[in-house]
Design a protein around this motif. Structure first.
Motif, PDB file in Angstrom:
ATOM      1  N   ASP A  98       0.822  -1.208   0.000  1.00 45.23           N
ATOM      2  CA  ASP A  98       0.000   0.000   0.000  1.00 45.23           C
ATOM      3  C   ASP A  98       0.857   1.258   0.000  1.00 45.23           C
ATOM      4  N   GLU A 107      -2.857   3.838  -8.452  1.00 45.96           N
ATOM      5  CA  GLU A 107      -3.758   4.641  -7.626  1.00 45.96           C
ATOM      6  C   GLU A 107      -2.954   5.425  -6.601  1.00 45.96           C
ATOM      7  N   LYS A 109      -1.924   7.913  -3.830  1.00 42.88           N
ATOM      8  CA  LYS A 109      -2.733   8.421  -2.729  1.00 42.88           C
ATOM      9  C   LYS A 109      -2.406   9.870  -2.363  1.00 42.88           C
ATOM     10  N   THR A 131      -6.040  10.730   2.015  1.00 43.13           N
ATOM     11  CA  THR A 131      -5.660   9.378   1.600  1.00 43.13           C
ATOM     12  C   THR A 131      -6.876   8.467   1.449  1.00 43.13           C
ATOM     13  N   GLN A 132      -7.971   8.778   2.149  1.00 43.01           N
ATOM     14  CA  GLN A 132      -9.242   8.054   1.987  1.00 43.01           C
ATOM     15  C   GLN A 132     -10.359   9.093   2.012  1.00 43.01           C
ATOM     16  N   LYS A 133     -11.200   9.107   0.971  1.00 42.22           N
ATOM     17  CA  LYS A 133     -12.252  10.119   0.878  1.00 42.22           C
ATOM     18  C   LYS A 133     -13.467   9.789   1.733  1.00 42.22           C
ATOM     19  N   SER A 134     -13.575   8.566   2.190  1.00 40.91           N
ATOM     20  CA  SER A 134     -14.692   8.176   3.046  1.00 40.91           C
ATOM     21  C   SER A 134     -14.235   7.115   4.035  1.00 40.91           C
ATOM     22  N   MET A 135     -14.655   7.306   5.284  1.00 40.30           N
ATOM     23  CA  MET A 135     -14.336   6.333   6.324  1.00 40.30           C
ATOM     24  C   MET A 135     -15.600   5.590   6.760  1.00 40.30           C
ATOM     25  N   GLU A 137     -16.796   2.831   5.780  1.00 41.57           N
ATOM     26  CA  GLU A 137     -16.631   1.376   5.928  1.00 41.57           C
ATOM     27  C   GLU A 137     -16.244   0.959   7.340  1.00 41.57           C
ATOM     28  N   VAL A 144     -12.997  11.979   6.602  1.00 39.15           N
ATOM     29  CA  VAL A 144     -12.003  11.590   5.600  1.00 39.15           C
ATOM     30  C   VAL A 144     -10.676  11.363   6.320  1.00 39.15           C
ATOM     31  N   ALA A 145      -9.805  10.549   5.730  1.00 35.97           N
ATOM     32  CA  ALA A 145      -8.475  10.312   6.306  1.00 35.97           C
ATOM     33  C   ALA A 145      -7.501  11.312   5.680  1.00 35.97           C
ATOM     34  N   SER A 163     -15.187  16.125   6.598  1.00 43.36           N
ATOM     35  CA  SER A 163     -14.913  16.610   5.240  1.00 43.36           C
ATOM     36  C   SER A 163     -15.178  18.106   5.108  1.00 43.36           C
TER      37      SER A 163
END
Length: 196
Positions: A98, A107, A109, A131-135, A137, A144-145, A163
């Protein structure tokens, strides 16, 4: 004497970055080239500077090509089976995959620099990278991360942030990273920052 000292300092500012950069490039080149140096010396009877580096770069390129083909699928499946049986290895391996993918993979980040207001009272802002647009999950809807790299270091911190609290920066990610890592010494044009 004061002028001489000023000239010396200006010369140091000019020469030091060039010398240090050249030295770091040389160390990396020498290390990578040295991996095969002994074996190549046994084969040819003498050393050929740069040949080890070329062989390693060629080998990595061929592996990248083979890794994208169907030929590698059985090996990938076998590798995943082995990693499932060794959870600690799987954590280390997947984290490294990753990390490398974040910088050089398909991809990337670190391509969305943002400003985040850390302290509203003192108007304290930090530059980070989404780094992540949605947490969602992991049950953290609306967050966001954002990764905040440290200055003069290869480490950083990860925060989960609303956000609505981030402000996108209209500047190249490499320039944003350079600005943060340099401790804000690198110049940034005012027009690079999106005004909301």
């Amino acid at each position: 004497m004061k002028k001489l000292l000023t000239y010396f300092m200006q010369g140091l500012v000019f020469v030091a970055p060039i010398v240090i950069t050249g030295y770091i490039v040389f160390l990396i080149f020498d290390f990578v080239d040295g991996i095969l140096r002994h074996q190549l010396e046994l084969w040819f009877g003498y050393t050929i500077p740069g040949l080890g580096l070329l062989i390693i770069l060629g080998f990595i390129t061929v592996l990248g090509f083979v890794g994208q083909s169907i030929v590698a699928s059985p090996f990938k499946a076998l590798g995943h089976q082995v990693l499932k049986k060794a959870p600690l290895l799987q954590v280390i391996y997947s984290s490294l995959v990753d990390l490398f993918s974040a910088f050089v993979g398909k991809e990337k980040k670190f391509n969305q620099p943002v400003l985040v207001e850390i302290n509203k009272e003192n108007r304290l802002w930090k530059i980070g990278f989404v780094t992540q647009k949605s947490m969602a999950e992991i049950g953290m809807d609306g967050l966001v991360a954002v990764y905040f790299p440290h200055s003069y270091n290869f480490s950083g911190e990860l925060y989960m942030i609303a956000s609505s609290a981030i402000r996108p920066l209209d500047m190249p990610p490499s320039e944003a990273m350079k600005f943060v890592v340099s401790g804000g010494v690198t110049r940034v044009n005012e027009t690079d920052i999106t005004r909301n």
